[in-house]
Design a protein around this motif. Structure first.
Motif, PDB file in Angstrom:
ATOM      1  N   MET A 297      10.082  14.497  30.550  1.00  0.00           N
ATOM      2  CA  MET A 297       9.513  14.598  29.604  1.00  0.00           C
ATOM      3  C   MET A 297       8.191  13.981  28.650  1.00  0.00           C
ATOM      4  N   PRO A 298       8.351  14.845  27.977  1.00  0.00           N
ATOM      5  CA  PRO A 298       6.460  14.445  27.240  1.00  0.00           C
ATOM      6  C   PRO A 298       6.158  13.560  27.350  1.00  0.00           C
ATOM      7  N   VAL A 299       4.909  12.858  27.998  1.00  0.00           N
ATOM      8  CA  VAL A 299       4.696  11.471  28.309  1.00  0.00           C
ATOM      9  C   VAL A 299       3.968  10.685  27.805  1.00  0.00           C
ATOM     10  N   TRP A 333       4.504   3.574  31.931  1.00  0.00           N
ATOM     11  CA  TRP A 333       4.276   3.122  31.020  1.00  0.00           C
ATOM     12  C   TRP A 333       3.059   3.129  31.074  1.00  0.00           C
ATOM     13  N   ALA A 334       2.912   2.386  31.495  1.00  0.00           N
ATOM     14  CA  ALA A 334       1.218   2.085  31.532  1.00  0.00           C
ATOM     15  C   ALA A 334       0.086   3.337  32.103  1.00  0.00           C
ATOM     16  N   GLU A 335       0.638   4.194  33.403  1.00  0.00           N
ATOM     17  CA  GLU A 335       0.563   5.581  33.084  1.00  0.00           C
ATOM     18  C   GLU A 335       0.043   6.500  32.159  1.00  0.00           C
ATOM     19  N   ALA A 336       1.294   6.489  31.037  1.00  0.00           N
ATOM     20  CA  ALA A 336       0.844   7.486  29.877  1.00  0.00           C
ATOM     21  C   ALA A 336       0.115   6.278  29.382  1.00  0.00           C
ATOM     22  N   LEU A 337      -0.310   4.838  29.303  1.00  0.00           N
ATOM     23  CA  LEU A 337      -0.898   4.606  28.425  1.00  0.00           C
ATOM     24  C   LEU A 337      -2.499   4.964  28.689  1.00  0.00           C
ATOM     25  N   ARG A 338      -2.841   5.142  30.001  1.00  0.00           N
ATOM     26  CA  ARG A 338      -4.040   5.383  30.740  1.00  0.00           C
ATOM     27  C   ARG A 338      -4.593   7.058  30.287  1.00  0.00           C
ATOM     28  N   GLU A 339      -3.109   8.159  30.680  1.00  0.00           N
ATOM     29  CA  GLU A 339      -3.777   9.585  29.824  1.00  0.00           C
ATOM     30  C   GLU A 339      -4.170   8.874  28.842  1.00  0.00           C
ATOM     31  N   MET A 340      -2.966   8.805  27.970  1.00  0.00           N
ATOM     32  CA  MET A 340      -3.612   8.771  26.031  1.00  0.00           C
ATOM     33  C   MET A 340      -4.987   8.390  26.314  1.00  0.00           C
ATOM     34  N   GLU A 350     -10.337  -1.272  34.886  1.00  0.00           N
ATOM     35  CA  GLU A 350      -9.872  -1.247  36.425  1.00  0.00           C
ATOM     36  C   GLU A 350      -8.852  -0.477  36.222  1.00  0.00           C
ATOM     37  N   GLU A 351      -9.218   0.523  37.486  1.00  0.00           N
ATOM     38  CA  GLU A 351      -8.493   1.564  38.038  1.00  0.00           C
ATOM     39  C   GLU A 351      -8.074   2.620  36.791  1.00  0.00           C
ATOM     40  N   GLY A 352      -9.397   2.557  35.901  1.00  0.00           N
ATOM     41  CA  GLY A 352      -8.747   3.807  35.374  1.00  0.00           C
ATOM     42  C   GLY A 352      -8.096   3.700  34.014  1.00  0.00           C
ATOM     43  N   TYR A 353      -7.152   2.462  33.929  1.00  0.00           N
ATOM     44  CA  TYR A 353      -6.131   1.521  33.200  1.00  0.00           C
ATOM     45  C   TYR A 353      -6.843   1.151  31.275  1.00  0.00           C
ATOM     46  N   PRO A 354      -6.225   1.726  30.350  1.00  0.00           N
ATOM     47  CA  PRO A 354      -7.227   0.889  29.564  1.00  0.00           C
ATOM     48  C   PRO A 354      -7.721  -0.326  29.330  1.00  0.00           C
ATOM     49  N   ALA A 355      -8.727  -0.911  28.451  1.00  0.00           N
ATOM     50  CA  ALA A 355      -9.296  -2.539  28.755  1.00  0.00           C
ATOM     51  C   ALA A 355      -8.083  -3.144  27.362  1.00  0.00           C
ATOM     52  N   TYR A 356      -7.150  -2.897  27.497  1.00  0.00           N
ATOM     53  CA  TYR A 356      -6.348  -3.542  26.345  1.00  0.00           C
ATOM     54  C   TYR A 356      -4.747  -3.616  27.248  1.00  0.00           C
ATOM     55  N   LEU A 357      -5.160  -2.784  28.340  1.00  0.00           N
ATOM     56  CA  LEU A 357      -4.084  -2.930  29.472  1.00  0.00           C
ATOM     57  C   LEU A 357      -2.898  -4.505  29.120  1.00  0.00           C
ATOM     58  N   GLY A 358      -3.813  -5.678  29.471  1.00  0.00           N
ATOM     59  CA  GLY A 358      -2.949  -6.260  29.814  1.00  0.00           C
ATOM     60  C   GLY A 358      -2.536  -7.243  28.655  1.00  0.00           C
ATOM     61  N   SER A 359      -3.134  -6.922  27.321  1.00  0.00           N
ATOM     62  CA  SER A 359      -2.300  -7.435  25.470  1.00  0.00           C
ATOM     63  C   SER A 359      -1.254  -6.733  25.235  1.00  0.00           C
ATOM     64  N   ARG A 360      -1.103  -4.807  25.586  1.00  0.00           N
ATOM     65  CA  ARG A 360       0.192  -4.627  25.652  1.00  0.00           C
ATOM     66  C   ARG A 360       1.083  -5.052  27.157  1.00  0.00           C
ATOM     67  N   ILE A 361       1.306  -5.659  27.526  1.00  0.00           N
ATOM     68  CA  ILE A 361       2.152  -5.532  28.652  1.00  0.00           C
ATOM     69  C   ILE A 361       2.792  -7.181  28.459  1.00  0.00           C
ATOM     70  N   ALA A 362       1.615  -7.564  27.409  1.00  0.00           N
ATOM     71  CA  ALA A 362       2.185  -9.399  26.710  1.00  0.00           C
ATOM     72  C   ALA A 362       2.292  -8.993  25.514  1.00  0.00           C
ATOM     73  N   VAL A 393       8.122  -2.365  38.593  1.00  0.00           N
ATOM     74  CA  VAL A 393       6.952  -2.375  38.462  1.00  0.00           C
ATOM     75  C   VAL A 393       6.820  -1.055  39.991  1.00  0.00           C
ATOM     76  N   SER A 394       5.361  -0.068  39.864  1.00  0.00           N
ATOM     77  CA  SER A 394       5.656   0.751  40.257  1.00  0.00           C
ATOM     78  C   SER A 394       4.747   0.933  41.288  1.00  0.00           C
ATOM     79  N   PRO A 395       3.701  -0.458  42.229  1.00  0.00           N
ATOM     80  CA  PRO A 395       2.469  -0.091  42.444  1.00  0.00           C
ATOM     81  C   PRO A 395       2.041   0.577  43.639  1.00  0.00           C
ATOM     82  N   PRO A 396       1.489   1.854  43.502  1.00  0.00           N
ATOM     83  CA  PRO A 396       1.301   2.275  44.075  1.00  0.00           C
ATOM     84  C   PRO A 396       0.641   1.713  45.808  1.00  0.00           C
TER      85      PRO A 396
END
Length: 589
Positions: A297-299, A333-340, A350-362, A393-396
């Motif tokens: 489905m659309p990311v 879900w975090a990968e969708a954040l990274r793509e957008m 870190e690893e291409g994720y947006p700088a606000y990844l931690g705050s979005r998860i929190a 969580v599915s860590p690579p």
């Protein structure tokens, strides 16, 4: 409404101009097919739009129309038993309208606005009501009474309330407010990115019984708690999530399949209606809501799916229910954040994720909790509700040091670490008892003490001590062999093996073993520890270890996990047999 035109298309990201007066997170309709999108960035009169549908064929010059409203969900009777996509479109009705693949631009209401529901008022005309007060109930399913509440922001004198059959949009009550008379229906709309209000947040105390022994006994989570299940591919994250959704001691289950494989969501959809609720014997779908954004489905809609799910969970929490929310998986879900974020050309972290990844998860996990709800019950009493958030969580490559896992562990208080080696050895659930932890043990022990189950907490500590001792002894065995150990240490190894194989190992597909009540778990642990103490005494009295390990009672102990919940008296018989076996230090074989 504000209209503009497309000037650039980059996958699910569309740039439009001529959109004055719009706001962040407003929903827009993109192109001639009126695809649903959401504004995620504003630069002057240019806006960046995250489109929740496939954008193939979309081009510059096509119109963009703003709805002036943020992405919201519809909250009303008819949600329970529903199956929705990431932006709350009903997938069953989408299938009827467009077949196996969702047609672009198709839009359906989340709830059936034509269906009538029998509404029963619980308050009288003339009463002063405020936001969150319960006006009446609708029997939504055999397991769920849908409590119709005064919407947030409304308070005043109740002028009229009707009993009868109504659609969700028809007026059931009128309230005289400071701004005039407000007509109330059974339908509420709420922005998914905005937390629903509550009166007070409380410390979670009551355990959420899941029926999974390794969780309930060793690493429990509370109602209103937060937990994560990280693990590599094939370690059983989804099966654990399914088990929790099936058996957790919650009133409402919200299951979010975020980027999951389509066949796994199909399995959920097909199996849940056939599963029986352990408390009522009715189909589990009678108290379940499914949200699916499968991997094809659309990311962009994947990013919205977790907000859709947590908002629905908050709505049922506000009614005073205990809600268990499963998100599988937050990594996708975090990968969708990274793509957008990449398409928006934001500075990567870190690893291409947006700088606000931690705050979005929190932000997501902090919407869980135990709260005192807004408003009161019809009798004037306050009510509490809980949301327990459990994310996979599915860590690579199973690397738990990657950003999504680490940012999640900073927020949650329970860590169920899945181990690929345990899964390879067919030990399920493959939760590693030496790596996992629960920070709720203190409050849960206090609760168990109040319930007269303080012995269970002590037994848990003894079990963990034995499992940790086994790990240390295994290192010695690998160096110098098992014969170098004392008989007492060899007995510890054998009892730890009993705990692993006969208690921690659980068969999700066995009719009896799939679910174990807290009472049965306590009896199983008590039985194993009784054997251990009696065997220690026998060793001191000169009985050989080989004779102890050949005791016939061990066969009955190994089969104890298959004792039905209706026949728990059988544990007393096994305990009596253990005592009889070791009575007087006699030969036990």
């Amino acid at each position: 409404m504000t209209n503009g035109e497309i000037i650039r298309v980059a996958g699910p990201l569309v740039v439009a101009r001529g959109m004055q007066g719009i706001k962040m997170y407003d929903v827009v309709l993109v192109g001639h097919e009126r695809l649903v999108g959401e504004i995620v960035e504003v630069r002057g009169d240019r806006v960046f739009i995250q489109v929740y549908e496939e954008t193939t064929g979309l081009g510059p010059g096509e119109p963009v129309e703003s709805t002036g409203m943020p992405l919201s969900v519809e909250l009303a009777p008819g949600l329970v038993g529903g199956f929705y996509d990431g932006i709350q479109r009903p997938l069953n009705r989408l299938y009827d309208a467009s077949g196996d693949r969702i047609s672009r631009g198709i839009s359906l209401r989340a709830v059936d606005v034509d269906r009538k529901w029998d509404f029963t008022p619980l308050v009288e005309v003339g009463r002063q009501v405020s936001a969150g007060d319960i006006l009446g109930v609708v029997e939504e399913t055999a397991l769920v009474k849908h409590r119709i509440m005064v919407p947030p922001g409304i308070s005043g004198k109740l002028l009229r309330i009707e009993q009868g059959s109504f659609t969700v949009e028809e007026t059931i009550a009128e309230v005289e407010t400071a701004d005039g008379i407000k007509q109330l229906s059974m339908l509420q709309k709420w922005p998914v990115r905005k937390i629903r209000p509550y009166r007070e947040k409380l410390n979670p105390q009551i355990p959420l019984v899941t029926g999974q022994r390794v969780i309930d006994t060793l690493f429990p989570v509370t109602k209103g708690g937060m937990a994560c299940i990280p693990g590599p591919f094939g370690s059983g994250k989804t099966v654990v999530q399914h088990q929790l959704a099936k058996w957790a001691d919650a009133d409402i289950i919200v299951y979010i399949g975020c980027g999951e494989r389509g066949n796994e969501m199909t399995d959920v959809l097909l199996s849940f209606p056939e599963l029986k609720d352990p408390k009522s014997g009715l189909p589990l779908m009678e108290r379940t809501i499914l949200i699916a954004n499968t991997s094809d489905m659309p990311v962009a809609a994947r990013e919205a799916s977790v907000y859709t799910g947590i908002t629905i969970a908050e709505y049922f929490r506000d009614m005073g229910y205990d809600v268990a929310l499963m998100a599988d998986s937050t990594s996708r879900w975090a990968e969708a954040l990274r793509e957008m974020s990449g398409r928006l050309e934001e500075m990567p972290g870190e690893e291409g994720y947006p700088a606000y990844l931690g705050s979005r998860i929190a932000e997501f996990y902090e919407r869980a909790g135990r709260v005192v709800c807004l408003g009161t019950n019809p009798d004037g009493s306050a009510r509490e509700g809980t949301i327990t958030a459990i994310g996979a969580v599915s860590p690579p490559g199973g690397d738990l040091s990657e950003p999504v896992t680490q940012n999640t562990l900073r927020v949650v208080k329970v860590f169920w670490g899945l181990d690929a080696n345990l899964a390879y050895r067919r030990h399920f659930p493959a939760i590693n008892w030496l790596q996992s932890y629960s920070l709720y043990l203190g409050v849960i022990d206090e609760y168990l003490q109040e319930q007269g189950m303080g012995e269970f907490s002590q037994h848990r500590r003894e079990v963990m001590a034995l499992l940790q001792a086994e790990s240390e002894l295994q290192e010695i065995v690998q160096l110098v062999g098992v014969d170098a150990l004392s008989t007492r240490d060899r007995l510890k190894l054998e009892v730890a093996r009993l705990i692993r194989e006969d208690f921690l190992h659980q068969n999700a597909f066995d009719e009896v073993d799939t679910y174990t009540s807290l009472t049965k778990q306590a009896l199983m642990i008590k039985m194993i520890l009784l054997f251990y103490r009696e065997a220690q005494t026998a060793l001191e009295n000169g009985v050989k270890l080989e004779e102890i390990l050949g005791a016939k009672v061990l066969e009955r102990m190994a089969r104890a996990k298959f004792i039905p919940e209706t026949n728990l008296d059988a544990f007393a018989q096994i305990e009596a047999e253990i005592v009889q076996t070791f009575a007087g230090g006699e030969e036990v074989a």
